[in-house]
Design a protein around this motif. Structure first.
Motif, PDB file in Angstrom:
ATOM      1  N   SER A   9      30.947  -7.544 -18.264  1.00 57.50           N
ATOM      2  CA  SER A   9      31.573  -6.255 -18.558  1.00 57.50           C
ATOM      3  C   SER A   9      32.315  -6.266 -19.881  1.00 57.50           C
ATOM      4  N   GLY A  10      32.669  -7.471 -20.364  1.00 59.84           N
ATOM      5  CA  GLY A  10      33.562  -7.550 -21.519  1.00 59.84           C
ATOM      6  C   GLY A  10      33.051  -8.412 -22.653  1.00 59.84           C
ATOM      7  N   THR A  11      33.924  -9.324 -23.109  1.00 60.34           N
ATOM      8  CA  THR A  11      33.632 -10.104 -24.311  1.00 60.34           C
ATOM      9  C   THR A  11      32.622 -11.217 -24.077  1.00 60.34           C
ATOM     10  N   GLY A  12      32.416 -11.616 -22.835  1.00 55.79           N
ATOM     11  CA  GLY A  12      31.375 -12.592 -22.539  1.00 55.79           C
ATOM     12  C   GLY A  12      31.678 -14.009 -22.976  1.00 55.79           C
ATOM     13  N   SER A  13      32.934 -14.447 -22.882  1.00 60.85           N
ATOM     14  CA  SER A  13      33.263 -15.814 -23.316  1.00 60.85           C
ATOM     15  C   SER A  13      32.614 -16.863 -22.411  1.00 60.85           C
ATOM     16  N   ASN A  14      32.548 -16.616 -21.116  1.00 60.19           N
ATOM     17  CA  ASN A  14      31.849 -17.541 -20.216  1.00 60.19           C
ATOM     18  C   ASN A  14      30.345 -17.525 -20.504  1.00 60.19           C
ATOM     19  N   LEU A  15      29.803 -16.353 -20.779  1.00 56.15           N
ATOM     20  CA  LEU A  15      28.395 -16.228 -21.145  1.00 56.15           C
ATOM     21  C   LEU A  15      28.099 -17.075 -22.365  1.00 56.15           C
ATOM     22  N   ARG A  16      28.935 -16.962 -23.389  1.00 60.01           N
ATOM     23  CA  ARG A  16      28.700 -17.721 -24.621  1.00 60.01           C
ATOM     24  C   ARG A  16      28.708 -19.222 -24.342  1.00 60.01           C
ATOM     25  N   ALA A  17      29.665 -19.677 -23.547  1.00 56.25           N
ATOM     26  CA  ALA A  17      29.726 -21.099 -23.210  1.00 56.25           C
ATOM     27  C   ALA A  17      28.447 -21.547 -22.506  1.00 56.25           C
ATOM     28  N   LEU A  18      27.944 -20.722 -21.597  1.00 56.69           N
ATOM     29  CA  LEU A  18      26.717 -21.056 -20.879  1.00 56.69           C
ATOM     30  C   LEU A  18      25.508 -21.052 -21.823  1.00 56.69           C
ATOM     31  N   LEU A  19      25.453 -20.086 -22.747  1.00 57.77           N
ATOM     32  CA  LEU A  19      24.367 -20.042 -23.724  1.00 57.77           C
ATOM     33  C   LEU A  19      24.385 -21.277 -24.621  1.00 57.77           C
ATOM     34  N   VAL A  34      20.574 -10.946 -20.060  1.00 56.56           N
ATOM     35  CA  VAL A  34      21.989 -10.608 -19.895  1.00 56.56           C
ATOM     36  C   VAL A  34      22.066  -9.116 -19.601  1.00 56.56           C
ATOM     37  N   GLY A  35      22.813  -8.748 -18.572  1.00 57.48           N
ATOM     38  CA  GLY A  35      23.004  -7.347 -18.224  1.00 57.48           C
ATOM     39  C   GLY A  35      24.475  -6.983 -18.277  1.00 57.48           C
ATOM     40  N   ALA A  36      24.752  -5.704 -18.464  1.00 60.24           N
ATOM     41  CA  ALA A  36      26.137  -5.228 -18.516  1.00 60.24           C
ATOM     42  C   ALA A  36      26.244  -3.867 -17.869  1.00 60.24           C
ATOM     43  N   ASP A  37      27.462  -3.539 -17.420  1.00 66.08           N
ATOM     44  CA  ASP A  37      27.711  -2.231 -16.806  1.00 66.08           C
ATOM     45  C   ASP A  37      28.255  -1.224 -17.813  1.00 66.08           C
ATOM     46  N   ARG A  38      28.264  -1.604 -19.079  1.00 68.33           N
ATOM     47  CA  ARG A  38      28.751  -0.752 -20.171  1.00 68.33           C
ATOM     48  C   ARG A  38      28.283  -1.388 -21.479  1.00 68.33           C
ATOM     49  N   GLU A  39      28.574  -0.751 -22.585  1.00 68.55           N
ATOM     50  CA  GLU A  39      28.248  -1.345 -23.892  1.00 68.55           C
ATOM     51  C   GLU A  39      29.291  -2.433 -24.183  1.00 68.55           C
ATOM     52  N   ALA A  40      29.110  -3.571 -23.589  1.00 68.75           N
ATOM     53  CA  ALA A  40      30.083  -4.659 -23.655  1.00 68.75           C
ATOM     54  C   ALA A  40      29.942  -5.464 -24.944  1.00 68.75           C
ATOM     55  N   GLU A  41      31.086  -5.928 -25.444  1.00 65.73           N
ATOM     56  CA  GLU A  41      31.087  -6.763 -26.655  1.00 65.73           C
ATOM     57  C   GLU A  41      30.221  -8.002 -26.484  1.00 65.73           C
ATOM     58  N   GLY A  42      30.221  -8.552 -25.279  1.00 71.75           N
ATOM     59  CA  GLY A  42      29.508  -9.790 -25.018  1.00 71.75           C
ATOM     60  C   GLY A  42      28.003  -9.697 -25.179  1.00 71.75           C
ATOM     61  N   LEU A  43      27.456  -8.494 -25.225  1.00 70.39           N
ATOM     62  CA  LEU A  43      26.017  -8.349 -25.447  1.00 70.39           C
ATOM     63  C   LEU A  43      25.623  -8.900 -26.816  1.00 70.39           C
ATOM     64  N   ALA A  44      26.581  -8.979 -27.728  1.00 70.30           N
ATOM     65  CA  ALA A  44      26.310  -9.556 -29.050  1.00 70.30           C
ATOM     66  C   ALA A  44      25.922 -11.025 -28.936  1.00 70.30           C
ATOM     67  N   HIS A  45      26.453 -11.732 -27.939  1.00 70.30           N
ATOM     68  CA  HIS A  45      26.076 -13.141 -27.748  1.00 70.30           C
ATOM     69  C   HIS A  45      24.601 -13.243 -27.374  1.00 70.30           C
ATOM     70  N   ALA A  46      24.157 -12.359 -26.506  1.00 67.41           N
ATOM     71  CA  ALA A  46      22.745 -12.364 -26.120  1.00 67.41           C
ATOM     72  C   ALA A  46      21.878 -12.135 -27.353  1.00 67.41           C
ATOM     73  N   GLU A  47      22.255 -11.169 -28.170  1.00 75.67           N
ATOM     74  CA  GLU A  47      21.483 -10.877 -29.380  1.00 75.67           C
ATOM     75  C   GLU A  47      21.459 -12.086 -30.313  1.00 75.67           C
ATOM     76  N   GLU A  48      22.618 -12.709 -30.507  1.00 75.23           N
ATOM     77  CA  GLU A  48      22.706 -13.876 -31.397  1.00 75.23           C
ATOM     78  C   GLU A  48      21.791 -15.013 -30.933  1.00 75.23           C
ATOM     79  N   PHE A  49      21.700 -15.202 -29.611  1.00 75.36           N
ATOM     80  CA  PHE A  49      20.901 -16.300 -29.068  1.00 75.36           C
ATOM     81  C   PHE A  49      19.452 -15.888 -28.775  1.00 75.36           C
ATOM     82  N   GLY A  50      19.107 -14.640 -29.102  1.00 77.94           N
ATOM     83  CA  GLY A  50      17.734 -14.178 -28.897  1.00 77.94           C
ATOM     84  C   GLY A  50      17.381 -13.947 -27.440  1.00 77.94           C
TER      85      GLY A  50
END
Length: 195
Positions: A9-19, A34-50
């Protein structure tokens, strides 16, 4: 190789660590979506990692059940072995939990069953306790009531604020999440409840 979907939902710091962990060749799991319930900042991590991503906006659905049905449809496209709730600030409807549990895990910034719910860090400080922690659990129909897969204590300092305490819990939460995902992939962590 364990395939993982991560919901945020948010910045995705745990997501980034897992990536970051998953990009090492010897890590036995891969984040596939990666899925989100809003336009979450953390979606940028998914984009960065392809990593592909999707959004199922909460406000576009008439009910939690309708939102959960669409979220389930999106997840079903990817057929992940494991779904990780990583800062997803919505309760999943029981139908979606039933569909994925026990292959559905969540992190929580408290030593469960102490301080469940959305304000675990704030509640620990308000209670005046000297320690709290971080937990990784299997999601069930309750609020942070599922089987505990891993947890660790974090001391509370006299001068801690909600922010400072949460910042010290986050690295523990990330490490536990990575260890649990690795353990699920290798078979060292069981998602089946003990008899």
């Amino acid at each position: 190789m364990l395939t993982v979907a991560v919901l945020i939902s948010g910045t995705g710091s745990n997501l980034r660590a897992l990536l970051e962990a998953a990009r090492h060749p010897d890590f036995p799991a891969r984040v596939i979506v990666v899925g989100a319930d809003r336009e979450a900042e953390g979606l940028a991590h998914a984009e960065e990692f392809g990593i592909p991503s999707f959004t199922v906006p909460w406000h576009e659905h008439e009910s939690r059940e309708a939102w959960g049905e669409e979220l389930g449809r999106q997840l079903d496209v990817w057929r992940p072995d494991l779904v990780v709730l990583s800062g997803l600030m919505r309760l999943l409807p029981a139908s979606l939990v039933a569909r994925y549990s026990p292959r559905l895990i969540n992190t929580h910034p408290a030593y469960l069953p102490e301080f469940p719910g959305a304000h675990g860090v704030r509640d620990a400080l308000a209670a005046g306790v000297t320690q709290t922690g971080a937990s990784v659990i299997v999601v069930d129909d309750g609020v942070d009531t599922g089987p505990i897969l891993a947890q660790e204590r974090v001391q509370i300092r006299a001068d801690d604020t909600e922010h400072s305490l949460h910042e010290r819990i986050k690295p523990v939460e990330r490490r536990l999440l990575i260890d649990v995902v690795r353990g699920i992939a290798t078979g060292d962590v069981s998602l089946d409840p003990a008899p």
